[in-house]
Structures are given as structure tokens and as C-alpha cells.
Design an enzyme around this catalytic site. Structure first.
Site, short mmCIF file in Angstrom:
data_model
loop_
_atom_site.label_atom_id
_atom_site.label_comp_id
_atom_site.label_asym_id
_atom_site.label_seq_id
_atom_site.Cartn_x
_atom_site.Cartn_y
_atom_site.Cartn_z
N PHE A 108 49.00 18.92 -24.19
CA PHE A 108 48.23 18.83 -25.43
C PHE A 108 47.89 20.20 -26.00
CE2 PHE A 108 46.92 14.86 -23.26
CZ PHE A 108 46.99 13.94 -24.28
N THR B 173 53.30 16.23 -33.46
CA THR B 173 52.62 15.75 -34.66
C THR B 173 53.62 15.24 -35.70
OG1 THR B 173 51.34 16.52 -36.57
CG2 THR B 173 52.62 18.17 -35.43
N ASP B 174 53.16 14.35 -36.55
CA ASP B 174 54.03 13.86 -37.64
C ASP B 174 54.33 14.95 -38.66
OD1 ASP B 174 51.48 14.02 -38.78
OD2 ASP B 174 51.42 11.93 -39.44
N GLU B 175 53.52 16.03 -38.64
CA GLU B 175 53.70 17.09 -39.65
C GLU B 175 55.03 17.81 -39.53
OE1 GLU B 175 50.58 19.81 -40.24
OE2 GLU B 175 49.02 18.31 -39.98
N TYR C 298 51.43 26.16 -38.79
CA TYR C 298 51.11 25.24 -37.70
C TYR C 298 52.25 24.25 -37.47
CZ TYR C 298 49.41 20.92 -35.59
OH TYR C 298 49.31 19.80 -34.81
N LYS D 110 54.87 23.74 -34.26
CA LYS D 110 55.01 22.48 -33.50
C LYS D 110 56.47 22.01 -33.55
CE LYS D 110 52.26 20.34 -31.70
NZ LYS D 110 51.71 20.39 -30.32
N HIS E 166 49.58 22.37 -49.47
CA HIS E 166 48.98 21.14 -48.93
C HIS E 166 49.98 19.98 -48.90
CE1 HIS E 166 44.89 18.81 -49.02
NE2 HIS E 166 45.64 18.46 -48.00
P1 NAD Z 1 42.20 20.90 -30.37
O1 NAD Z 1 42.32 22.12 -31.21
O2 NAD Z 1 40.97 20.06 -30.49
O3 NAD Z 1 42.33 21.30 -28.82
C1 NAD Z 1 43.28 22.20 -28.37
C2 NAD Z 1 42.92 22.60 -26.94
O4 NAD Z 1 43.94 23.49 -26.47
C3 NAD Z 1 41.58 23.34 -26.82
O5 NAD Z 1 40.85 22.86 -25.72
C4 NAD Z 1 41.99 24.79 -26.59
O6 NAD Z 1 41.05 25.52 -25.82
C5 NAD Z 1 43.30 24.61 -25.84
N1 NAD Z 1 44.18 25.78 -25.99
C6 NAD Z 1 44.51 26.43 -27.14
N2 NAD Z 1 45.33 27.46 -26.85
C7 NAD Z 1 45.55 27.44 -25.51
C8 NAD Z 1 46.31 28.23 -24.62
N3 NAD Z 1 47.03 29.28 -25.06
N4 NAD Z 1 46.33 27.91 -23.32
C9 NAD Z 1 45.60 26.86 -22.86
N5 NAD Z 1 44.84 26.08 -23.65
C10 NAD Z 1 44.81 26.37 -24.96
O7 NAD Z 1 43.51 20.06 -30.65
P2 NAD Z 1 43.72 18.48 -30.73
O8 NAD Z 1 43.39 18.01 -32.08
O9 NAD Z 1 43.08 17.86 -29.54
O10 NAD Z 1 45.31 18.41 -30.58
C11 NAD Z 1 45.90 18.30 -29.29
C12 NAD Z 1 47.41 18.19 -29.45
O11 NAD Z 1 47.72 17.04 -30.25
C13 NAD Z 1 48.05 19.37 -30.18
O12 NAD Z 1 49.29 19.64 -29.56
C14 NAD Z 1 48.25 18.87 -31.60
O13 NAD Z 1 49.34 19.52 -32.21
C15 NAD Z 1 48.54 17.41 -31.34
N6 NAD Z 1 48.22 16.47 -32.42
C16 NAD Z 1 46.96 16.46 -32.97
C17 NAD Z 1 46.63 15.50 -33.94
C18 NAD Z 1 45.26 15.42 -34.54
O14 NAD Z 1 45.05 14.65 -35.46
N7 NAD Z 1 44.29 16.18 -34.06
C19 NAD Z 1 47.61 14.58 -34.34
C20 NAD Z 1 48.89 14.63 -33.77
C21 NAD Z 1 49.17 15.57 -32.80
O1 DAU Z 2 49.04 14.64 -38.95
C1 DAU Z 2 48.65 15.13 -37.72
C2 DAU Z 2 47.84 16.40 -37.91
O2 DAU Z 2 46.57 15.99 -38.41
C3 DAU Z 2 47.68 17.21 -36.63
O3 DAU Z 2 48.93 17.69 -36.24
C4 DAU Z 2 46.72 18.39 -36.83
O4 DAU Z 2 46.49 19.05 -35.60
C5 DAU Z 2 45.41 17.85 -37.36
O5 DAU Z 2 44.52 18.92 -37.64
C6 DAU Z 2 45.65 17.03 -38.63
O6 DAU Z 2 46.14 17.89 -39.71
P1 DAU Z 2 45.54 17.77 -41.19
O7 DAU Z 2 45.76 19.07 -41.86
O8 DAU Z 2 46.02 16.53 -41.84
O9 DAU Z 2 43.98 17.53 -40.80
P2 DAU Z 2 42.61 18.11 -41.40
O10 DAU Z 2 41.51 17.41 -40.66
O11 DAU Z 2 42.57 19.59 -41.44
O12 DAU Z 2 42.64 17.59 -42.89
C7 DAU Z 2 42.87 16.23 -43.22
C8 DAU Z 2 42.99 16.14 -44.74
O13 DAU Z 2 41.71 16.40 -45.33
C9 DAU Z 2 43.93 17.16 -45.33
O14 DAU Z 2 44.63 16.57 -46.43
C10 DAU Z 2 43.03 18.28 -45.81
C11 DAU Z 2 41.77 17.54 -46.21
N1 DAU Z 2 40.48 18.24 -46.04
C12 DAU Z 2 40.25 18.90 -44.87
C13 DAU Z 2 39.03 19.53 -44.65
C14 DAU Z 2 38.76 20.27 -43.36
C15 DAU Z 2 39.51 18.17 -47.04
O15 DAU Z 2 39.71 17.54 -48.11
N2 DAU Z 2 38.30 18.77 -46.83
C16 DAU Z 2 38.02 19.46 -45.68
O16 DAU Z 2 36.89 19.98 -45.54
#
Ligand code: NAD
Ligand code: DAU
Length: 333
Positions: A77, A120-122, A146, A150, A272
Site C-alpha cells: 500500500f 489506482t484507477d487514475e 502521482y 503509480k 484536473h
Molecule cells: P496514505 O497517503 O493515507 O498512506 C500512505 C502510507 O504510506 C502512509 O502511512 C505513509 O507513511 C506510508 N509511506 C509513504 N512513503 C513511504 C515510504 N517511502 N516507505 C514506507 N512507507 C511510506 O495513502 P492511502 O490513501 O492509504 O493509499 C494507499 C495505497 O492505495 C496507495 O498505493 C494509493 O496509490 C492506493 N489507492 C488509494 C486510493 C484512495 O482513494 N485513497 C484509491 C486507489 C488506490
Molecule cells: O481514484 C483513486 C484516487 O483517489 C487515489 O489514487 C488517490 O490516492 C486519492 O487521493 C484519490 O485521488 P483524487 O485526486 O480523486 O482525490 P482527492 O480526495 O484529492 O479529491 C477528490 C476530488 O475532489 C477531486 O476531483 C478534487 C476535488 N477536491 C479535492 C479537495 C482536497 C475538491 O473539490 N476540494 C478539495 O478540498
């Protein structure tokens, strides 16, 4: 079974570790996390005596090799995960997401350890309103530093499977929400703003669409793939909950009893992505996974309750997060 979970102090990783400890007490969990600004040791406090925690960098090849040598499987993760940060400072994304994945792949290759890669879907770029959702065959077309990092890491995994026979699977999931998500992210930022009496902040007009999934459903899918997925296969994870950002803010405002227009439009994110949408039919038909949090409103409401009840968890990060947004130039339009 012993399992190495990288990034286990982050949002999705911490939820995964909690779920694993609760549902699979026979699994020995080792967490590797660098505790960057996004990692929070407190997320694991209640289960600290049930896991092994190692503070360290996934790009540290020696450390990673030693840890991987002692486990049966790795779920990766750990990442730099926030698009806005990648626009301000891309290098940590290259280092952690690409070099870190390389270090893990070399270690699982050397020790012949099962590996699951969280993505991620991105990586597929974005869609317009009428295009069909992403499938595992959609060409990669990332937009931000980002998502490019990925995408790069996914391609390394594919190459290590093909060239070296590494036993890996990949999952690409849509936007997660739920407990323990950092306050920099869209939903927790708005919830904690409202708790503080501050207006939510919507980027631009807010017509961008995200496909929301509860973090627990994501993590159940990860376990399903780890146990039953085909080696070398990519599985898309999503719950068919597409909503534009403005509608999400309106739902949050309604939960707080506020007017639907009680928010600010702020500077939009450069580049965006317009819309993400997932076709998870492979995961559903081949592996029988279904989301349990089918009702986004109910999941959102439970998440708001969690943030109200866990102010001690998020409060230490709130002011610095908001000042980072201001320093980056975010302005009310
Ligand atoms: P997050 O930013 O909340 O957590 C990331 C964690 O990784 C943190 O605990 C951080 O300390 C650790 N980390 C960062 N750099 C590191 C390093 N060099 N070595 C060891 N640990 C390190 O992220 P998240 O939202 O929990 O996402 C987790 C995974 O899921 C990521 O790979 C992200 O791309 C993927 N993902 C996230 C989402 C989402 O919506 N958040 C959706 C799809 C996929
Ligand atoms: O799709 C999966 C991805 O979803 C993950 O890979 C990323 O780790 C995760 O951060 C997330 O990416 P987004 O860029 O979609 O998430 P974020 O929460 O930053 O923003 C969601 C949407 O909301 C995006 O269109 C930007 C918008 N936004 C974000 C913030 C922080 C706002 O409108 N206002 C805000 O304050």
C-alpha cells in the site's frame, strides 16, 4: 501465514491491518511504514500488541530484503498518494512509488514471495461523461505526477511477472472513503471544516466525477484477490457509486443541517481529471466479490460520525494541512 503490509499506518493500509487482525487472527502481520506526514502510528494503537511494526522506507533495499525474507506474502500500500502534493513536489512520488516498488519486486523475486500491488484507477487517465468505465484493458494514460508514478510502478510489476515469474497480482481501485483518511483528502477535509465551522472548499465548478467505494469493501477485495486471484492478472475494484464533487459536498452539508450552497468555490487543480469510473465485473464474476457498503449516503453518514468521534486522531494534522493549501495558492473564487 506471515504477511508484510507496507503503508500500514496510512488510510487504506491501517483499515486493512485492522480488518486482518479482526477477521484472520491466524495471520501474523508485519507493518512497514516510514511514518511520513500521511502515516499515523495512532491508527494502529488499539492493535499495537497484535502486530509487528517496523518504521522504515520501502525504497531501502536491504531492509526490504530482510523483511520480505521472513514472510509468505506482501501487500504493498505504501505510496505518496495525494495528487495536489505531486503537483507541488513530484520527486517523493518518483522515489517512493517507483523506486520503492522496484525494491519490493526485487525482494519478492529473490525470496519467491507472493506479492499484491495496490494501485489506482487514475493510471487510465480520465473519461468524459459518455465513455464506458475503465476495464483491465483500458490503455494507460496518466495525467498527474502521482498517477504517472503509480502507472510506472504497475508496469514494473507486469514486467517482473513476465520476465522473472514473480507471483504478483495488481488491483486498481477507485476513490476510497471511510475512517482514518488524512484530512488533506476531499471528504475528510470538508467534514472537518464543517466541524470547525468553516465552509467546505470545492475545486472549480465541482463537476468532476469520482466513483466512491468504502475502504472496507476495497480491503475485502484485496484479500479476495490475494487468496483467489490469478497470478499476473489485473483486477479493477469499484462499487458503481459515481457522483460529482458538488453533489458530495451537498450531501455532507445536508448531514450537518446546512444549506446546499453553503460552500466556497476555490482555485481548480491544474490538469484536473474529469471523471473516473470502474467496471469491476471481472472481480465480481470470477472471484465473487460484491461491495457491502452499497449505499453511499449511509457510508458517508457513518464516516461523518467517525470524524466527530475521533477529533483527537485528526486534529493534530488539520491546521498544517490547511496552511499547506493556502501556501500552494488556493483562493476563494
Ligand atoms: P496514505 O497517503 O493515507 O498512506 C500512505 C502510507 O504510506 C502512509 O502511512 C505513509 O507513511 C506510508 N509511506 C509513504 N512513503 C513511504 C515510504 N517511502 N516507505 C514506507 N512507507 C511510506 O495513502 P492511502 O490513501 O492509504 O493509499 C494507499 C495505497 O492505495 C496507495 O498505493 C494509493 O496509490 C492506493 N489507492 C488509494 C486510493 C484512495 O482513494 N485513497 C484509491 C486507489 C488506490
Ligand atoms: O481514484 C483513486 C484516487 O483517489 C487515489 O489514487 C488517490 O490516492 C486519492 O487521493 C484519490 O485521488 P483524487 O485526486 O480523486 O482525490 P482527492 O480526495 O484529492 O479529491 C477528490 C476530488 O475532489 C477531486 O476531483 C478534487 C476535488 N477536491 C479535492 C479537495 C482536497 C475538491 O473539490 N476540494 C478539495 O478540498
Amino acid at each position: 501465514m506471515r504477511l508484510l503490509v507496507t503503508g500500514g499506518a496510512g488510510f487504506i493500509g491501517a483499515n486493512f491491518v485492522h480488518q486482518t487482525v479482526a477477521d484472520r487472527p491466524e495471520v501474523g502481520v508485519v507493518v512497514l511504514d516510514a511514518l511520513t506526514y500521511a502515516g499515523n502510528r495512532a491508527s494502529l494503537d488499539s492493535i499495537a500488541d497484535r502486530i509487528e511494526f517496523v518504521r522504515g522506507d520501502v525504497a531501502d533495499q536491504e531492509l526490504v530484503d530482510r523483511l520480505v525474507g521472513g514472510v509468505d506474502a506482501v501487500v504493498h500500500f505504501a505510496a505518496e498518494s495525494h495528487n495536489d502534493n505531486s503537483l507541488a513536489q513530484p520527486f517523493p512520488f518518483v522515489q517512493t512509488n517507483i523506486v520503492g516498488t522496484f525494491a519490493l519486486l526485487e525482494a519478492v523475486r529473490r525470496h519467491d514471495v507472493r506479492y499484491h500491488h495496490i494501485s489506482t484507477d487514475e493510471v487510465y487517465g480520465d473519461l468524459d461523461a459518455h465513455e464506458p468505465p475503465f476495464t483491465p484493458n483500458t490503455p494507460y494514460n496518466p495525467s498527474s505526477p502521482y498517477s504517472a508514478s503509480k502507472a510506472s510502478s504497475d508496469l514494473l510489476v507486469r514486467a517482473w511477472v513476465r520476465s522473472f515469474g514473480v507471483r504478483a497480482t495488481i488491483s486498481n481501485c477507485s476513490n476510497n472513503y471511510g475512517p482514518y483518511q488524512h484530512v488533506e483528502k476531499f471528504i475528510p477535509r470538508q467534514i472537518t471544516n464543517l466541524i470547525d465551522g468553516v465552509r467546505p472548499r470545492l475545486y472549480g465548478a465541482g463537476h468532476q466525477v469520482r466513483d466512491w467505494i468504502h475502504v472496507h469493501d476495497h480491503n475485502r477485495a484485496v484479500w479476495t484477490i490475494l487468496e483467489h486471484g490469478r497470478i499476473g492478472q489485473t483486477y479493477l475494484i469499484g462499487a458503481n457509486d459515481e457522483l460529482d464533487n458538488k453533489s458530495v459536498i451537498e450531501l455532507i452539508l445536508a448531514e450537518f443541517g446546512r444549506d446546499a450552497d453553503d460552500f466556497d468555490h476555490v482555485t481548480d487543480r491544474p490538469g484536473h481529471d474529469q471523471r473516473y469510473a470502474i467496471d469491476a465485473s471481472l472481480l465480481r464474476t470470477e472471484l465473487g466479490w460484491e461491495p457491502r457498503f452499497a449505499d453511499f449516503r449511509a457510508g458517508l453518514s457513518a464516516t461523518i460520525r467517525w470524524y466527530r468521534e475521533h477529533e483527537d486522531w485528526w486534529r493534530p494534522n488539520k491546521a498544517v494541512t490547511e496552511s499547506t493549501y493556502l501556501t500552494a495558492g488556493e483562493k476563494v473564487l
